[in-house]
Design a protein around this motif. Sequence first.
Motif, PDB file in Angstrom:
ATOM      1  N   SER A   1       0.841  -1.205   0.000  1.00 55.31           N
ATOM      2  CA  SER A   1       0.000   0.000   0.000  1.00 55.31           C
ATOM      3  C   SER A   1       0.868   1.244   0.000  1.00 55.31           C
ATOM      4  O   SER A   1       0.611   2.202  -0.736  1.00 55.31           O
ATOM      5  CB  SER A   1      -0.892   0.030   1.227  1.00 55.31           C
ATOM      6  OG  SER A   1      -1.669  -1.114   1.268  1.00 55.31           O
ATOM      7  N   PHE A   2       1.918   1.230   0.824  1.00 55.99           N
ATOM      8  CA  PHE A   2       2.779   2.406   0.882  1.00 55.99           C
ATOM      9  C   PHE A   2       3.600   2.553  -0.402  1.00 55.99           C
ATOM     10  O   PHE A   2       3.812   3.657  -0.891  1.00 55.99           O
ATOM     11  CB  PHE A   2       3.663   2.371   2.121  1.00 55.99           C
ATOM     12  CG  PHE A   2       2.878   2.707   3.351  1.00 55.99           C
ATOM     13  CD1 PHE A   2       2.346   3.976   3.530  1.00 55.99           C
ATOM     14  CD2 PHE A   2       2.610   1.746   4.313  1.00 55.99           C
ATOM     15  CE1 PHE A   2       1.583   4.292   4.635  1.00 55.99           C
ATOM     16  CE2 PHE A   2       1.851   2.053   5.434  1.00 55.99           C
ATOM     17  CZ  PHE A   2       1.331   3.325   5.596  1.00 55.99           C
TER      18      PHE A   2
ATOM     19  N   VAL B   1      -3.743  10.004   3.880  1.00 51.73           N
ATOM     20  CA  VAL B   1      -3.027  10.704   2.806  1.00 51.73           C
ATOM     21  C   VAL B   1      -3.251   9.973   1.475  1.00 51.73           C
ATOM     22  O   VAL B   1      -3.432  10.584   0.429  1.00 51.73           O
ATOM     23  CB  VAL B   1      -1.506  10.759   3.124  1.00 51.73           C
ATOM     24  CG1 VAL B   1      -0.719  11.331   1.965  1.00 51.73           C
ATOM     25  CG2 VAL B   1      -1.260  11.563   4.378  1.00 51.73           C
ATOM     26  N   GLY B   2      -3.263   8.663   1.568  1.00 53.49           N
ATOM     27  CA  GLY B   2      -3.430   7.866   0.347  1.00 53.49           C
ATOM     28  C   GLY B   2      -4.875   7.784  -0.118  1.00 53.49           C
ATOM     29  O   GLY B   2      -5.140   7.368  -1.243  1.00 53.49           O
ATOM     30  N   ALA B   3      -5.824   8.191   0.761  1.00 51.70           N
ATOM     31  CA  ALA B   3      -7.236   8.096   0.376  1.00 51.70           C
ATOM     32  C   ALA B   3      -7.538   9.107  -0.721  1.00 51.70           C
ATOM     33  O   ALA B   3      -7.115  10.254  -0.652  1.00 51.70           O
ATOM     34  CB  ALA B   3      -8.124   8.354   1.582  1.00 51.70           C
ATOM     35  N   ALA B   4      -8.266   8.664  -1.724  1.00 50.60           N
ATOM     36  CA  ALA B   4      -8.616   9.578  -2.808  1.00 50.60           C
ATOM     37  C   ALA B   4      -9.795  10.437  -2.358  1.00 50.60           C
ATOM     38  O   ALA B   4     -10.613  10.001  -1.554  1.00 50.60           O
ATOM     39  CB  ALA B   4      -8.983   8.781  -4.043  1.00 50.60           C
ATOM     40  N   GLY B   5      -9.864  11.646  -2.878  1.00 48.28           N
ATOM     41  CA  GLY B   5     -10.959  12.547  -2.504  1.00 48.28           C
ATOM     42  C   GLY B   5     -12.223  12.249  -3.278  1.00 48.28           C
ATOM     43  O   GLY B   5     -12.815  13.119  -3.905  1.00 48.28           O
TER      44      GLY B   5
ATOM     45  N   THR C   1      -3.333   8.043   9.952  1.00 46.03           N
ATOM     46  CA  THR C   1      -2.851   9.316   9.434  1.00 46.03           C
ATOM     47  C   THR C   1      -2.219   9.112   8.056  1.00 46.03           C
ATOM     48  O   THR C   1      -2.485   9.863   7.115  1.00 46.03           O
ATOM     49  CB  THR C   1      -1.819   9.931  10.413  1.00 46.03           C
ATOM     50  OG1 THR C   1      -2.442  10.011  11.694  1.00 46.03           O
ATOM     51  CG2 THR C   1      -1.376  11.301   9.981  1.00 46.03           C
ATOM     52  N   ALA C   2      -1.415   8.060   7.940  1.00 51.24           N
ATOM     53  CA  ALA C   2      -0.751   7.801   6.652  1.00 51.24           C
ATOM     54  C   ALA C   2      -1.757   7.362   5.589  1.00 51.24           C
ATOM     55  O   ALA C   2      -1.706   7.820   4.445  1.00 51.24           O
ATOM     56  CB  ALA C   2       0.322   6.738   6.834  1.00 51.24           C
TER      57      ALA C   2
ATOM     58  N   LEU D   1     -11.592   2.487   1.153  1.00 50.17           N
ATOM     59  CA  LEU D   1     -10.669   1.681   0.347  1.00 50.17           C
ATOM     60  C   LEU D   1      -9.309   1.545   1.021  1.00 50.17           C
ATOM     61  O   LEU D   1      -8.637   0.531   0.875  1.00 50.17           O
ATOM     62  CB  LEU D   1     -10.511   2.288  -1.047  1.00 50.17           C
ATOM     63  CG  LEU D   1     -11.808   2.388  -1.858  1.00 50.17           C
ATOM     64  CD1 LEU D   1     -11.559   3.039  -3.205  1.00 50.17           C
ATOM     65  CD2 LEU D   1     -12.420   1.007  -2.058  1.00 50.17           C
ATOM     66  N   THR D   2      -8.909   2.599   1.762  1.00 52.11           N
ATOM     67  CA  THR D   2      -7.592   2.493   2.401  1.00 52.11           C
ATOM     68  C   THR D   2      -7.691   1.993   3.849  1.00 52.11           C
ATOM     69  O   THR D   2      -6.675   1.832   4.517  1.00 52.11           O
ATOM     70  CB  THR D   2      -6.832   3.841   2.380  1.00 52.11           C
ATOM     71  OG1 THR D   2      -7.629   4.816   3.033  1.00 52.11           O
ATOM     72  CG2 THR D   2      -6.517   4.299   0.977  1.00 52.11           C
ATOM     73  N   LEU D   3      -8.929   1.750   4.294  1.00 53.13           N
ATOM     74  CA  LEU D   3      -9.096   1.240   5.660  1.00 53.13           C
ATOM     75  C   LEU D   3      -8.393  -0.109   5.838  1.00 53.13           C
ATOM     76  O   LEU D   3      -7.886  -0.429   6.920  1.00 53.13           O
ATOM     77  CB  LEU D   3     -10.598   1.118   5.958  1.00 53.13           C
ATOM     78  CG  LEU D   3     -11.014   0.526   7.296  1.00 53.13           C
ATOM     79  CD1 LEU D   3     -10.454   1.349   8.448  1.00 53.13           C
ATOM     80  CD2 LEU D   3     -12.538   0.473   7.406  1.00 53.13           C
ATOM     81  N   ALA D   4      -8.348  -0.872   4.734  1.00 54.39           N
ATOM     82  CA  ALA D   4      -7.718  -2.193   4.802  1.00 54.39           C
ATOM     83  C   ALA D   4      -6.268  -2.101   5.277  1.00 54.39           C
ATOM     84  O   ALA D   4      -5.774  -3.008   5.958  1.00 54.39           O
ATOM     85  CB  ALA D   4      -7.782  -2.853   3.432  1.00 54.39           C
ATOM     86  N   ILE D   5      -5.597  -0.990   4.964  1.00 55.08           N
ATOM     87  CA  ILE D   5      -4.189  -0.832   5.373  1.00 55.08           C
ATOM     88  C   ILE D   5      -4.095  -0.903   6.902  1.00 55.08           C
ATOM     89  O   ILE D   5      -3.246  -1.602   7.464  1.00 55.08           O
ATOM     90  CB  ILE D   5      -3.621   0.539   4.917  1.00 55.08           C
ATOM     91  CG1 ILE D   5      -3.719   0.692   3.404  1.00 55.08           C
ATOM     92  CG2 ILE D   5      -2.197   0.728   5.394  1.00 55.08           C
ATOM     93  CD1 ILE D   5      -3.209   2.034   2.899  1.00 55.08           C
ATOM     94  N   ILE D   6      -4.996  -0.188   7.571  1.00 57.25           N
ATOM     95  CA  ILE D   6      -4.952  -0.133   9.038  1.00 57.25           C
ATOM     96  C   ILE D   6      -5.288  -1.513   9.621  1.00 57.25           C
ATOM     97  O   ILE D   6      -4.622  -1.995  10.532  1.00 57.25           O
ATOM     98  CB  ILE D   6      -5.961   0.909   9.553  1.00 57.25           C
ATOM     99  CG1 ILE D   6      -5.679   2.238   8.887  1.00 57.25           C
ATOM    100  CG2 ILE D   6      -5.908   1.036  11.062  1.00 57.25           C
ATOM    101  CD1 ILE D   6      -6.764   3.244   9.050  1.00 57.25           C
ATOM    102  N   LEU D   7      -6.344  -2.123   9.060  1.00 61.01           N
ATOM    103  CA  LEU D   7      -6.763  -3.417   9.598  1.00 61.01           C
ATOM    104  C   LEU D   7      -5.663  -4.453   9.431  1.00 61.01           C
ATOM    105  O   LEU D   7      -5.377  -5.236  10.348  1.00 61.01           O
ATOM    106  CB  LEU D   7      -8.052  -3.878   8.906  1.00 61.01           C
ATOM    107  CG  LEU D   7      -9.254  -2.936   9.063  1.00 61.01           C
ATOM    108  CD1 LEU D   7     -10.488  -3.526   8.409  1.00 61.01           C
ATOM    109  CD2 LEU D   7      -9.542  -2.659  10.535  1.00 61.01           C
TER     110      LEU D   7
END
Length: 536
Positions: free
Chosen positions: A169-170, A419-423, A415-416, A430-436
């Motif tokens: 993801s990063f 930043v990657g979430a699209a507006g 927080t990171a 969609l980027t919630l998976a990164i945290i989980l």
Amino acid sequence: MAENMEGKVSNGEAHLDEPVANGLRHKKCSNETTVEKIKRLVMANLLVILTVAGVIIGVFIGLGVRHMELSRTQILYVGFPGELLIRLLKMIIIPLVVCSLVSGAASIDPKALGKLGGWAMIFFLVTTLIASAIGVIMAFIISPGSNTGSKPILSDDGKLPQAKEVVDSFLDLIRNIFPSNLVSAAFQSYATSYKFVTKNVSSGLPSITVEKVPFGTDQDGMNILGLVVFAIVFGVALRKLGEEGEILIKFFNSFNEATMVLVSWIMWYAPLGIMFLVAGKIVEMEDVGTLFASLGKYIACCIVGHAVHGLLVLPGIYFIITRKNPYTFLWGIFTALATGFGTSSSSATLPLMMKCVEENNGVSKHISRFILPIGATVNMDGAALFQCVAAVFIAQLNNIPLNFIQVFTILVTATASSVGAAGIPAGGVLTLAIILEAVGLPTSDISLILAVDWLVDRTCTILNVEGDAYGAGLLQWYVDRSDKPREGPELSEVKLEDGTPALPEHSPLIEEKESSSRGAGDETAAARGSEKESVM
Ligand code: ASP
């Protein structure tokens, strides 16, 4: 750039005696009758009034039409005027972002650019971290996922984002900063997928192993991060060219101005569009009762968190730093906030936000057109907040206790990943998976979050765009303040190519009203948002 007038600063808040577009700071006219006063206030706030009316009427239309049991096709037709608003706003994003950033970066002294950019990034980072902390605290206080007995079961009609390794993801985020093709960046972005490759391993006993191999795919969706970075660097390069670059800078400047004229036209369509967006959503909603019964606490947690951050924390920071009324500032961007609510998209709200902060809050174009596109791309307080709530909620649902390290990981990755979430609508889910993934929580529960995202995403988007606007307001204050003690023109850091201060901003949108009481030096300020009137 704006001139200093008798020590007054150029942030709209400073021109307290002068009329601005929302009419809040109009000098009192002693012989004005009440009717005239009301008329003036209504005219000055017409767009806000129309927008609020649009939302309210939209709710009623939605509730009325909902009982008519419309088919899917008919529901689509109800939402058609709203769809048009989104199309119009999306159409304007690329020219707006690219032109405003190129001309913004080219017009600001590289040193000032670095300084402004640095301050903006610090503000964005700190506020996003605070938002994440509020999310975690709210989730621990309200405990939306505890004592639910069993997990809520909802029909899952949304597509679940594919779980991605955190490192991938990063890496994708960094890859998208450097698009390999600028044309395709306008409609596609890079995303890692996985394929499983079987391998025969014959060391000792022959066995077959399956390897998960990442590979790149192009996904639909604008790579706005890549375009933002390219436009800034291109603007800096143009400035470096000196005289040779001037023509192109002028080209981007006038392209930018023309785009803003289009924006002011679209703005008057926004109330109608928002009305039908709201109506369409209400008609389309399935069983709201079930959703609230099972996920009501989660929704409340997110919305209260967004309200705390948006109505107390951000205004508080603004007030502490500038000593100006933060709610006057909020009122000035009301139409943009309502558009954020209606469209669920920071990118789509960007054009209106630029106009609002410039015309109503007196933020100079050099600042707003440079910082707002960056903010709309990387600064997402609302997304970070709801992602933290969602992560703690999912942990509670699965009876997974979170230790300090995991909570800390949630804060940092939220927080990171914001930043990657699209507006765009549901960009944050969609980027919630990164945290989980980072804290080892089941990604399949994202379906629950997705089920109510149509609602949470709206307050989330309001907060995302509000944070950008306050960032622009604070930068304007910083620039005004750092130039105040010096004699001479305001914002001397922001200079044009030849080192002279930029000329007052003349926009085709703005008519200057000559005021006989003003001296020649005041004309510049008049062009800056104090006596501005849209030709629309
Ligand atoms: N819809 C949000 C936005 O456009 C992103 C998100 O889903 O968090 O700002």
